[in-house]
Design an enzyme around this catalytic site. Sequence first.
Site, PDB file in Angstrom:
ATOM      1  N   ASP A  45       0.823  -1.203   0.000  1.00 43.18           N
ATOM      2  CA  ASP A  45       0.000   0.000   0.000  1.00 43.18           C
ATOM      3  C   ASP A  45       0.862   1.260   0.000  1.00 43.18           C
ATOM      4  O   ASP A  45       0.349   2.372  -0.108  1.00 43.18           O
ATOM      5  CB  ASP A  45      -0.995   0.007   1.153  1.00 43.18           C
ATOM      6  CG  ASP A  45      -0.338  -0.029   2.522  1.00 43.18           C
ATOM      7  OD1 ASP A  45       0.900  -0.068   2.609  1.00 43.18           O
ATOM      8  OD2 ASP A  45      -1.086  -0.016   3.527  1.00 43.18           O
ATOM      9  N   SER A  46       2.182   1.083   0.055  1.00 40.69           N
ATOM     10  CA  SER A  46       3.107   2.197  -0.134  1.00 40.69           C
ATOM     11  C   SER A  46       2.916   2.841  -1.497  1.00 40.69           C
ATOM     12  O   SER A  46       3.330   3.989  -1.713  1.00 40.69           O
ATOM     13  CB  SER A  46       4.559   1.724   0.020  1.00 40.69           C
ATOM     14  OG  SER A  46       4.798   0.569  -0.774  1.00 40.69           O
ATOM     15  N   ASP A  84      -0.985  -6.168  -0.253  1.00 43.20           N
ATOM     16  CA  ASP A  84      -1.352  -5.489   0.984  1.00 43.20           C
ATOM     17  C   ASP A  84      -2.856  -5.251   1.014  1.00 43.20           C
ATOM     18  O   ASP A  84      -3.441  -4.804   0.022  1.00 43.20           O
ATOM     19  CB  ASP A  84      -0.651  -4.125   1.066  1.00 43.20           C
ATOM     20  CG  ASP A  84       0.472  -4.109   2.086  1.00 43.20           C
ATOM     21  OD1 ASP A  84       0.472  -4.946   2.999  1.00 43.20           O
ATOM     22  OD2 ASP A  84       1.342  -3.230   1.957  1.00 43.20           O
ATOM     23  N   LYS A 114      -1.348  -9.449   2.922  1.00 45.24           N
ATOM     24  CA  LYS A 114      -0.602  -9.003   4.106  1.00 45.24           C
ATOM     25  C   LYS A 114      -1.463  -8.006   4.856  1.00 45.24           C
ATOM     26  O   LYS A 114      -2.114  -7.149   4.252  1.00 45.24           O
ATOM     27  CB  LYS A 114       0.730  -8.353   3.722  1.00 45.24           C
ATOM     28  CG  LYS A 114       1.537  -7.873   4.937  1.00 45.24           C
ATOM     29  CD  LYS A 114       2.929  -7.394   4.545  1.00 45.24           C
ATOM     30  CE  LYS A 114       2.928  -6.013   3.943  1.00 45.24           C
ATOM     31  NZ  LYS A 114       2.506  -4.962   4.934  1.00 45.24           N
ATOM     32  N   GLU A 116      -1.637  -5.595   8.726  1.00 46.30           N
ATOM     33  CA  GLU A 116      -0.876  -5.069   9.844  1.00 46.30           C
ATOM     34  C   GLU A 116      -1.574  -5.360  11.171  1.00 46.30           C
ATOM     35  O   GLU A 116      -2.806  -5.351  11.250  1.00 46.30           O
ATOM     36  CB  GLU A 116      -0.697  -3.550   9.696  1.00 46.30           C
ATOM     37  CG  GLU A 116       0.075  -3.152   8.460  1.00 46.30           C
ATOM     38  CD  GLU A 116       0.213  -1.643   8.309  1.00 46.30           C
ATOM     39  OE1 GLU A 116       0.795  -1.205   7.293  1.00 46.30           O
ATOM     40  OE2 GLU A 116      -0.236  -0.901   9.207  1.00 46.30           O
ATOM     41  N   GLU A 183       8.904  -4.085  11.029  1.00 46.76           N
ATOM     42  CA  GLU A 183       9.265  -2.766  10.507  1.00 46.76           C
ATOM     43  C   GLU A 183       9.586  -1.782  11.628  1.00 46.76           C
ATOM     44  O   GLU A 183       8.867  -1.689  12.623  1.00 46.76           O
ATOM     45  CB  GLU A 183       8.130  -2.182   9.656  1.00 46.76           C
ATOM     46  CG  GLU A 183       8.473  -0.798   9.114  1.00 46.76           C
ATOM     47  CD  GLU A 183       7.488  -0.274   8.077  1.00 46.76           C
ATOM     48  OE1 GLU A 183       7.701   0.860   7.585  1.00 46.76           O
ATOM     49  OE2 GLU A 183       6.528  -0.981   7.764  1.00 46.76           O
TER      50      GLU A 183
END
Length: 266
Positions: A45-46, A84, A114, A116, A183
């Site tokens: 998602d960056s 993501d 993925k 978080e 991270e």
Amino acid sequence: MDKKVNVNTIRAMKNRQRIVMLTAYDYPSSLYADRSGAQIILVGDSLAQVVLGYDNTLSITVEEMLHHTRAAGRGCKRAFLVADMPFGSYHESPVQAFQNACRFLKETPAESVKLEGGVKMAETIRFLVDRAVPVMGHIGLTPQSFHQMGGYRVQGRGEEGLRTLMEDARAVQEAGAYSIVLEGIPARAAGLITSELSIPTIGIGAGLQCDGQVLVTNDLLGLYDQFTPKFVKKYAEIGKAMEEAFKKFYEEVTDGKFPGEEHSYE
């Protein structure tokens, strides 16, 4: 590694071979990342910031992530493709998470999602894994929570911070994730977590002791200059090369030097 990488390949690399993960957001970046030998390609998602120009990762939608995952999937032939899940697509409930995860696995070539979160997301991870959705975890500095964290701050400093990280890591593993991204945490903490877990850890700003490493491709290539985290190493300055090429084109068109005879048809 010429054979197609799968989830079992990733699990088996623990303590045997360092894992290389790169981000990709379109066909060409995925194609060249795949050719590099990287075992995992992450449609992160960056892309919200480094490709679409948003201020943070919170703005990107499921539809945008699906679009870019499809594009990246066309260039990914050998590596394991992970997508993501964007902010808000899995936070409401495990059922919501499953419905959106299904979209990635059904509507794109993604082979995993993925998400978080540690202890708080363990139930959701377990719900997905129990329903045949491979999940990569992500703890420590979780960009989707930067408002709650008060910014992009290193996580897990001090004994209390380490204890929280370890609890998160164990919860993600016990919920069934096949690997976990660490991270923005101290190298010592990452090393302890890596030695504790039986699943591979992939670090980004987490030191050398992780089982693998990932960087945002646009950072690695020097294509994003809004800010550069301490953990980023620039392996090229593609952004500067692009700017110089565009300026040269502008000058030659303005001066009437392009196109020349060699670029024209008779």
